[in-house]
Design a protein around this motif. Structure first.
Motif, mmCIF file in Angstrom:
data_model
loop_
_atom_site.group_PDB
_atom_site.id
_atom_site.type_symbol
_atom_site.label_atom_id
_atom_site.label_comp_id
_atom_site.label_asym_id
_atom_site.label_seq_id
_atom_site.Cartn_x
_atom_site.Cartn_y
_atom_site.Cartn_z
ATOM 1 N N HIS A 74 2.867 -20.833 -30.519
ATOM 2 C CA HIS A 74 2.580 -21.513 -29.254
ATOM 3 C C HIS A 74 3.184 -22.914 -29.206
ATOM 4 C CE1 HIS A 74 0.261 -18.606 -27.032
ATOM 5 N NE2 HIS A 74 -0.299 -18.235 -28.169
ATOM 6 N N ILE A 77 6.534 -21.853 -27.845
ATOM 7 C CA ILE A 77 6.407 -21.503 -26.429
ATOM 8 C C ILE A 77 6.183 -22.754 -25.587
ATOM 9 C CG2 ILE A 77 4.974 -20.281 -24.745
ATOM 10 C CD1 ILE A 77 4.473 -18.168 -26.907
ATOM 11 N N ALA A 172 11.293 -18.839 -23.192
ATOM 12 C CA ALA A 172 9.864 -18.802 -23.532
ATOM 13 C C ALA A 172 9.271 -17.430 -23.236
ATOM 14 C CB ALA A 172 9.118 -19.881 -22.754
ATOM 15 N N GLU A 176 7.813 -14.919 -26.103
ATOM 16 C CA GLU A 176 6.420 -14.487 -26.094
ATOM 17 C C GLU A 176 6.310 -12.971 -26.114
ATOM 18 O OE1 GLU A 176 2.529 -13.275 -24.630
ATOM 19 O OE2 GLU A 176 4.472 -12.849 -23.729
ATOM 20 N N GLN A 192 -0.146 -25.776 -26.451
ATOM 21 C CA GLN A 192 1.043 -26.105 -25.670
ATOM 22 C C GLN A 192 0.911 -27.459 -24.984
ATOM 23 O OE1 GLN A 192 2.145 -22.770 -23.127
ATOM 24 N NE2 GLN A 192 1.459 -21.338 -24.691
ATOM 25 N N TRP A 238 1.071 -16.170 -17.647
ATOM 26 C CA TRP A 238 0.929 -15.378 -18.875
ATOM 27 C C TRP A 238 -0.033 -14.211 -18.674
ATOM 28 C CZ3 TRP A 238 4.805 -16.224 -21.781
ATOM 29 C CH2 TRP A 238 5.375 -17.492 -21.853
#
Length: 316
Positions: A74, A77, A172, A176, A192, A238
């Motif tokens: 993360h 990300i 990103a 992921e 993040q 997400w």
């Protein structure tokens, strides 16, 4: 409890998608509003300082422990999807690129993401979906095409900033999907937000822009960016990605330029041209094409087996 193929699943996906479009597009308006009173570095630093303060306190109260693997994933990300993406968007608006044009360039993310997702992630894309992507590009171009010729004073290189932002979000997204982190959403946002706060605070301090202005407009922009755009839009990105895959959630980004235009009309009184309204309809049609679920094939009827009666069965 309904499964992903249950009766309620399409409705839930539609509601989540609509909420994502509204909240995600608010980030462009927050960037535009904040750029009127502070540089991008100051706006981004305070956005993440405040967001991390709330998220970090919530994580501490729950005494959550984050595994090292999830922490590393993360952080990566966050650097790509938060720092890289948002700096490109905010710096472009700071340089004078209109919010609608920035949304247009970032809305090219679907075709890039899907093109790369096919060989890298093995996701399948139908001919109808590819036609929808092409139609979406046309609709997006109609919505904000007038902006490109209406701002001759903007440096040409400023348009490279949203391109870099779009590519950073693509990276990103694919990262992921490839690594499949399992951290809860609030914990993921905490990590993040923390790495983003560290990077943007360092940048703002190095450029002497860390001190926030006293203008109420600045803090209104911060509230929109933290509560609506980040906790709402970024979190829903997400959630939709996990439920629908790269192709479907990326297609929703086609609706962000017209949604940004609507936000601009509400916030700044910017008029919506008839060409923009036509683009909105085309974008909506494109998203429907991409999100339309295929009709399951109907099984052919099975002929009944003939039954043999004992009195007619021939003897051996």
């Amino acid at each position: 409890m309904y499964t992903s193929g249950g009766l309620m699943a399409p409705r839930i996906d539609a509601l989540l998608g609509a909420a994502f479009v509204v909240t995600w597009s608010s980030g462009f308006i927050g960037a535009d509003l904040g750029a009127r009173s502070a540089p991008a570095s100051s706006l981004l630093a305070w956005r993440f300082i405040i967001a991390f303060a709330f998220l970090g306190a919530w994580t501490l109260l729950r005494r959550r422990r984050i595994p090292l693997r999830e922490l590393a994933l993360h952080i990566t990300i966050g650097v790509l999807g938060q720092v890289g993406y948002l700096y490109g968007v905010f710096a472009a608006v700071d340089q004078g690129v209109p919010a609608g044009t920035t949304a247009l360039i970032c809305a090219l993310q679907p075709i890039v993401a899907v093109t790369l997702a096919v060989p890298l992630l093995g996701e399948s894309v139908t001919t109808r979906q590819m036609a929808g992507f092409a139609l979406g590009i046309l609709g997006v171009a109609l919505v904000v095409g007038a902006d490109l010729g209406a701002n001759p004073g903007v440096p040409f290189l400023a348009y490279a900033l949203p391109i870099g932002a779009m590519l950073s979000l693509v990276a990103a997204t694919l990262f992921e999907r490839r690594t499949r982190p399992r951290l809860a959403l609030t914990d993921a946002l905490t990590v993040q937000a923390g790495v983003s706060a560290a990077i943007f605070t360092t940048l703002a301090a190095a450029t002497n822009t860390l001190t926030p202005p006293a203008a109420p407009r600045f803090w209104i922009a911060i509230a929109v960016l933290v509560l609506v755009a980040m906790l709402g839009g970024y979190g829903l990105y997400w959630i939709n990605l996990a439920r629908s895959g790269v192709a479907r959630v990326s297609a929703l980004l086609y609706l962000t330029p017209p949604a940004t235009m609507a936000w601009s009309w509400l916030a700044f009184g910017a008029a919506l041209a008839p060409l923009s309204l036509l683009g909105v309809l085309i974008c909506a049609a494109a998203v429907l094409m991409i999100h339309r679920r295929p009709t399951p094939p109907t099984a052919p009827p099975v002929a009944p087996h003939p039954q043999r009666h004992p009195d007619t069965t021939p003897a051996n």
